[in-house]
Design a protein around this motif. Structure first.
Motif, PDB file in Angstrom:
ATOM      1  N   ARG A  36       0.856  -1.180   0.000  1.00 34.92           N
ATOM      2  CA  ARG A  36       0.000   0.000   0.000  1.00 34.92           C
ATOM      3  C   ARG A  36       0.893   1.230   0.000  1.00 34.92           C
ATOM      4  O   ARG A  36       1.835   1.327   0.780  1.00 34.92           O
ATOM      5  CB  ARG A  36      -0.905   0.014   1.218  1.00 34.92           C
ATOM      6  N   VAL A  37       0.575   2.151  -0.896  1.00 35.08           N
ATOM      7  CA  VAL A  37       1.321   3.399  -0.984  1.00 35.08           C
ATOM      8  C   VAL A  37       0.337   4.552  -1.141  1.00 35.08           C
ATOM      9  O   VAL A  37      -0.837   4.340  -1.462  1.00 35.08           O
ATOM     10  CB  VAL A  37       2.316   3.395  -2.169  1.00 35.08           C
ATOM     11  N   ARG A  38       0.829   5.744  -0.932  1.00 40.11           N
ATOM     12  CA  ARG A  38      -0.004   6.932  -1.152  1.00 40.11           C
ATOM     13  C   ARG A  38      -0.336   7.035  -2.641  1.00 40.11           C
ATOM     14  O   ARG A  38       0.463   6.624  -3.495  1.00 40.11           O
ATOM     15  CB  ARG A  38       0.723   8.183  -0.683  1.00 40.11           C
ATOM     16  N   PRO A  39      -1.496   7.580  -2.964  1.00 41.50           N
ATOM     17  CA  PRO A  39      -1.886   7.707  -4.376  1.00 41.50           C
ATOM     18  C   PRO A  39      -0.850   8.438  -5.234  1.00 41.50           C
ATOM     19  O   PRO A  39      -0.617   8.058  -6.380  1.00 41.50           O
ATOM     20  CB  PRO A  39      -3.206   8.484  -4.311  1.00 41.50           C
ATOM     21  N   ALA A  40      -0.213   9.455  -4.684  1.00 46.99           N
ATOM     22  CA  ALA A  40       0.786  10.198  -5.463  1.00 46.99           C
ATOM     23  C   ALA A  40       1.999   9.323  -5.794  1.00 46.99           C
ATOM     24  O   ALA A  40       2.570   9.438  -6.890  1.00 46.99           O
ATOM     25  CB  ALA A  40       1.230  11.444  -4.699  1.00 46.99           C
ATOM     26  N   ILE A  41       2.381   8.446  -4.871  1.00 47.81           N
ATOM     27  CA  ILE A  41       3.503   7.536  -5.123  1.00 47.81           C
ATOM     28  C   ILE A  41       3.130   6.543  -6.212  1.00 47.81           C
ATOM     29  O   ILE A  41       3.925   6.254  -7.113  1.00 47.81           O
ATOM     30  CB  ILE A  41       3.920   6.808  -3.824  1.00 47.81           C
ATOM     31  N   LYS A  42       1.910   6.026  -6.136  1.00 48.51           N
ATOM     32  CA  LYS A  42       1.442   5.082  -7.161  1.00 48.51           C
ATOM     33  C   LYS A  42       1.433   5.748  -8.533  1.00 48.51           C
ATOM     34  O   LYS A  42       1.900   5.170  -9.519  1.00 48.51           O
ATOM     35  CB  LYS A  42       0.053   4.557  -6.823  1.00 48.51           C
ATOM     36  N   ALA A  43       0.920   6.963  -8.594  1.00 43.66           N
ATOM     37  CA  ALA A  43       0.864   7.677  -9.871  1.00 43.66           C
ATOM     38  C   ALA A  43       2.269   7.914 -10.424  1.00 43.66           C
ATOM     39  O   ALA A  43       2.504   7.756 -11.628  1.00 43.66           O
ATOM     40  CB  ALA A  43       0.120   9.001  -9.698  1.00 43.66           C
ATOM     41  N   ALA A  44       3.201   8.283  -9.545  1.00 41.50           N
ATOM     42  CA  ALA A  44       4.580   8.506  -9.990  1.00 41.50           C
ATOM     43  C   ALA A  44       5.192   7.213 -10.512  1.00 41.50           C
ATOM     44  O   ALA A  44       5.855   7.211 -11.552  1.00 41.50           O
ATOM     45  CB  ALA A  44       5.412   9.079  -8.846  1.00 41.50           C
ATOM     46  N   ALA A  45       4.975   6.122  -9.795  1.00 44.08           N
ATOM     47  CA  ALA A  45       5.518   4.826 -10.237  1.00 44.08           C
ATOM     48  C   ALA A  45       4.920   4.414 -11.573  1.00 44.08           C
ATOM     49  O   ALA A  45       5.636   3.932 -12.461  1.00 44.08           O
ATOM     50  CB  ALA A  45       5.248   3.756  -9.183  1.00 44.08           C
ATOM     51  N   GLU A  46       3.613   4.600 -11.729  1.00 39.99           N
ATOM     52  CA  GLU A  46       2.968   4.254 -12.999  1.00 39.99           C
ATOM     53  C   GLU A  46       3.520   5.089 -14.143  1.00 39.99           C
ATOM     54  O   GLU A  46       3.766   4.564 -15.235  1.00 39.99           O
ATOM     55  CB  GLU A  46       1.454   4.438 -12.882  1.00 39.99           C
ATOM     56  N   GLN A  47       3.742   6.385 -13.892  1.00 39.21           N
ATOM     57  CA  GLN A  47       4.267   7.253 -14.944  1.00 39.21           C
ATOM     58  C   GLN A  47       5.701   6.884 -15.316  1.00 39.21           C
ATOM     59  O   GLN A  47       6.044   6.793 -16.486  1.00 39.21           O
ATOM     60  CB  GLN A  47       4.208   8.724 -14.514  1.00 39.21           C
ATOM     61  N   MET A  48       6.529   6.644 -14.302  1.00 34.03           N
ATOM     62  CA  MET A  48       7.923   6.282 -14.585  1.00 34.03           C
ATOM     63  C   MET A  48       8.017   4.932 -15.296  1.00 34.03           C
ATOM     64  O   MET A  48       8.824   4.769 -16.209  1.00 34.03           O
ATOM     65  CB  MET A  48       8.742   6.299 -13.302  1.00 34.03           C
ATOM     66  N   ALA A  49       7.183   3.976 -14.893  1.00 32.16           N
ATOM     67  CA  ALA A  49       7.173   2.675 -15.573  1.00 32.16           C
ATOM     68  C   ALA A  49       6.722   2.840 -17.021  1.00 32.16           C
ATOM     69  O   ALA A  49       7.333   2.264 -17.929  1.00 32.16           O
ATOM     70  CB  ALA A  49       6.251   1.707 -14.829  1.00 32.16           C
ATOM     71  N   ALA A  50       5.697   3.639 -17.227  1.00 34.02           N
ATOM     72  CA  ALA A  50       5.214   3.876 -18.596  1.00 34.02           C
ATOM     73  C   ALA A  50       6.288   4.565 -19.437  1.00 34.02           C
ATOM     74  O   ALA A  50       6.473   4.219 -20.619  1.00 34.02           O
ATOM     75  CB  ALA A  50       3.943   4.716 -18.566  1.00 34.02           C
TER      76      ALA A  50
END
Length: 58
Positions: free
Chosen positions: A17-31
């Motif tokens: 579980r992570v904060r939504p902002a961390i998840k969004a950052a990870a998704e963007q960097m992975a993309a």
């Protein structure tokens, strides 16, 4: 396609579980790297393990 060696088969779940902002950052960097989040995090962990091993050597 040949089978992967047993040690390279992804079979262990890793939930976190992570904060939504961390998840969004990870998704963007992975993309940006054209990877899945799971693959991207796996590379991060491998890179950090190598960095720590090198730092412990000297």
């Amino acid at each position: 396609m040949p089978k992967k060696p047993a040690e390279n088969v992804r079979s262990t779940p890793f939930n976190m579980r992570v904060r939504p902002a961390i998840k969004a950052a990870a998704e963007q960097m992975a993309a940006d790297d054209r990877r899945s989040v799971a693959s991207w995090i796996e590379l991060l962990i491998e890179a950090e393990a190598e960095r720590r091993a090198a730092a412990n050597k000297g």
